[in-house]
Write an enzyme that holds these catalytic residues in place. Structure first.
Site, short mmCIF file in Angstrom:
data_model
loop_
_atom_site.label_atom_id
_atom_site.label_comp_id
_atom_site.label_asym_id
_atom_site.label_seq_id
_atom_site.Cartn_x
_atom_site.Cartn_y
_atom_site.Cartn_z
N GLY A 1 -17.94 -4.17 -8.67
CA GLY A 1 -17.46 -4.58 -7.36
C GLY A 1 -17.59 -3.45 -6.35
N ASP B 1 -13.81 7.41 -0.33
CA ASP B 1 -13.50 7.03 -1.73
C ASP B 1 -14.31 7.87 -2.72
OD1 ASP B 1 -11.62 5.04 -1.28
OD2 ASP B 1 -13.12 3.46 -1.07
N LEU C 1 -9.43 3.49 -12.58
CA LEU C 1 -9.14 3.54 -11.13
C LEU C 1 -7.75 2.98 -10.83
CD1 LEU C 1 -12.46 2.60 -9.29
CD2 LEU C 1 -11.79 4.72 -10.39
N GLY D 1 -5.89 6.50 -11.48
CA GLY D 1 -6.44 6.39 -10.12
C GLY D 1 -5.59 6.99 -9.02
N ASN E 1 -14.30 3.04 4.30
CA ASN E 1 -12.83 3.04 4.14
C ASN E 1 -12.15 3.87 5.21
OD1 ASN E 1 -13.25 5.69 3.27
ND2 ASN E 1 -11.55 5.58 1.84
N GLY F 1 -17.39 -2.93 -14.57
CA GLY F 1 -17.15 -3.60 -13.28
C GLY F 1 -18.22 -3.23 -12.28
N LYS G 1 -13.83 -3.72 3.29
CA LYS G 1 -14.64 -2.49 3.32
C LYS G 1 -16.11 -2.75 3.65
CE LYS G 1 -11.77 0.24 0.22
NZ LYS G 1 -11.68 1.06 -0.98
N SER H 1 -0.42 4.02 1.18
CA SER H 1 -1.01 4.89 2.21
C SER H 1 -0.05 5.21 3.36
CB SER H 1 -2.30 4.27 2.74
OG SER H 1 -3.27 4.28 1.74
N SER I 1 0.83 -1.21 0.00
CA SER I 1 0.00 0.00 0.00
C SER I 1 0.86 1.26 0.00
CB SER I 1 -0.89 -0.01 1.24
OG SER I 1 -1.49 1.26 1.38
#
Ligand code: NAP
Length: 303
Positions: free
Chosen positions: A133, A107, A244, A267, A91, A131, A70, A21, A19
């Site tokens: 999801g 998000d 994304l 993204g 999130n 998509g 999530k 982040s 990640s």
């Protein structure tokens, strides 16, 4: 420097090793002069509830949540913001006044941020999302916020598509007369009318992992573009393509689009802006160093 007064934030997910982040948030925390630290926290689905309770007990001041938790975390929160409730996915977590967590979702703000640049007006336009999801739900909420007239969702799986449409149509924003502000329709990937929907679209969003590489698998996972290469030739370059995916940069789809003069968005900005929005909530200040976060994410991607 971590000391006895350091306050903790973290990212719960599986995997979290790659990640961006932690790098992005820790760069921001240093810049803000906060004695806080943001940790990657690997957590399996079976341990999720215990871990959430334990981190609340350890006085964490906030958490991010990523794949695959999530939706499960949304069910474990003491409170949900209306947006998290609508999307059914969380999130970002903040501690509540008792011993639980408040779940929200940044998000959506991250997704719409690059679309709001230059005050572009999307009201009344058409979008296609490939998509259906978890992230596609945040994308639908974002496009509704921008008041798109119509969203067409494309899926390879009729069962997931049906479930997705049931969820989003139930939660869609309505006019005073009870009509949906944004019409939402579904298309199977093999549907013949799909190419017409793509031709009519002002914005097309890839919310699948098609074309993504990961650091653990440097070879393109599916060295491909969404829906295959042939369907795109008749789409007008006036259309905006939004992937994304941020690794590789550009994705095969955006590389194709950029060569033909399409306006392309990847993204990375969504990632940076959802993180900045979470940090605003945890720190209680609007003034977070977004440029530092972007630089840290970009440099962590390059390494
Ligand atoms: P997800 O919940 O697993 O959903 C993925 C969707 O893509 C599902 O509808 C899945 O269909 C479909 N799909 C998967 N492989 C496909 C293929 N080969 N052909 C056609 N459809 C396919 O994943 P997600 O959380 O929505 O994430 C989707 C992508 O967005 C990922 O690449 C993720 O990294 C990226 N993302 C980026 C950000 C950001 O900040 N930039 C944030 C969130 C997600 P089935 O239902 O049939 O499996």
């Amino acid at each position: 420097m971590i000391d006895g007064k350091t306050r903790l934030l973290g990212l719960l997910g599986q995997p979290v090793e790659h990640s961006l982040s932690p790098a992005m948030h820790n760069a921001a925390l240093i810049d803000m002069g906060l004695n806080w630290s943001y940790l990657p926290l690997h957590c399996s689905s079976g341990d999720l509830e215990n871990v959430l309770n334990a981190l609340r007990g350890l006085n964490f001041i906030g958490l991010n949540v990523t794949i695959p938790h999530k939706q499960s975390v949304a069910k474990m929160c003491a409170e949900l913001t209306p947006l998290a409730q609508k999307i059914g996915a969380v999130n970002t977590l903040l501690p509540n006044d008792q011993e639980g967590w408040i779940g929200t979702n940044t998000d959506v703000e991250g997704f719409v941020s690059p679309l709001k640049k230059n005050s572009q007006n999307w009201e009344g336009l058409n979008a296609v999302i490939i998509g259906c999801g978890g992230s596609a739900k945040a994308v639908v909420a974002g496009l509704e916020e921008l008041r798109f007239a119509k969203i067409s969702i494309v899926s390879r799986n009729p069962d997931s598509l049906k479930r997705f449409l049931n969820d989003v149509q139930l939660n869609t924003s309505k006019t005073e007369r009870g009509e949906p502000i944004t019409k939402i329709a579904g298309f199977f990937q093999e549907d013949r009318s799909l190419s017409n929907q793509l031709k009519k679209a002002d914005l097309i969003v890839n919310a699948t992992p098609v074309g993504m590489t990961t650091k653990s698998n440097e070879i393109s996972k599916q060295n491909d573009i969404p829906l295959g290469p042939n369907i795109w030739d008749e789409v007008s370059p006036q259309t905006t393509l939004y992937d994304l995916i941020y690794t590789p940069n550009p994705s095969p789809w955006l590389a194709w689009g950029a060569k033909r003069g399409f306006h392309c968005i990847n993204g990375l900005e969504m990632l940076v802006q959802q993180g900045a929005s979470s940090l605003r909530l945890w720190s209680g200040t609007r003034d977070v160093p977004v440029n530092k976060m972007r630089e840290a994410a970009q440099s962590s991607l390059n390494n």
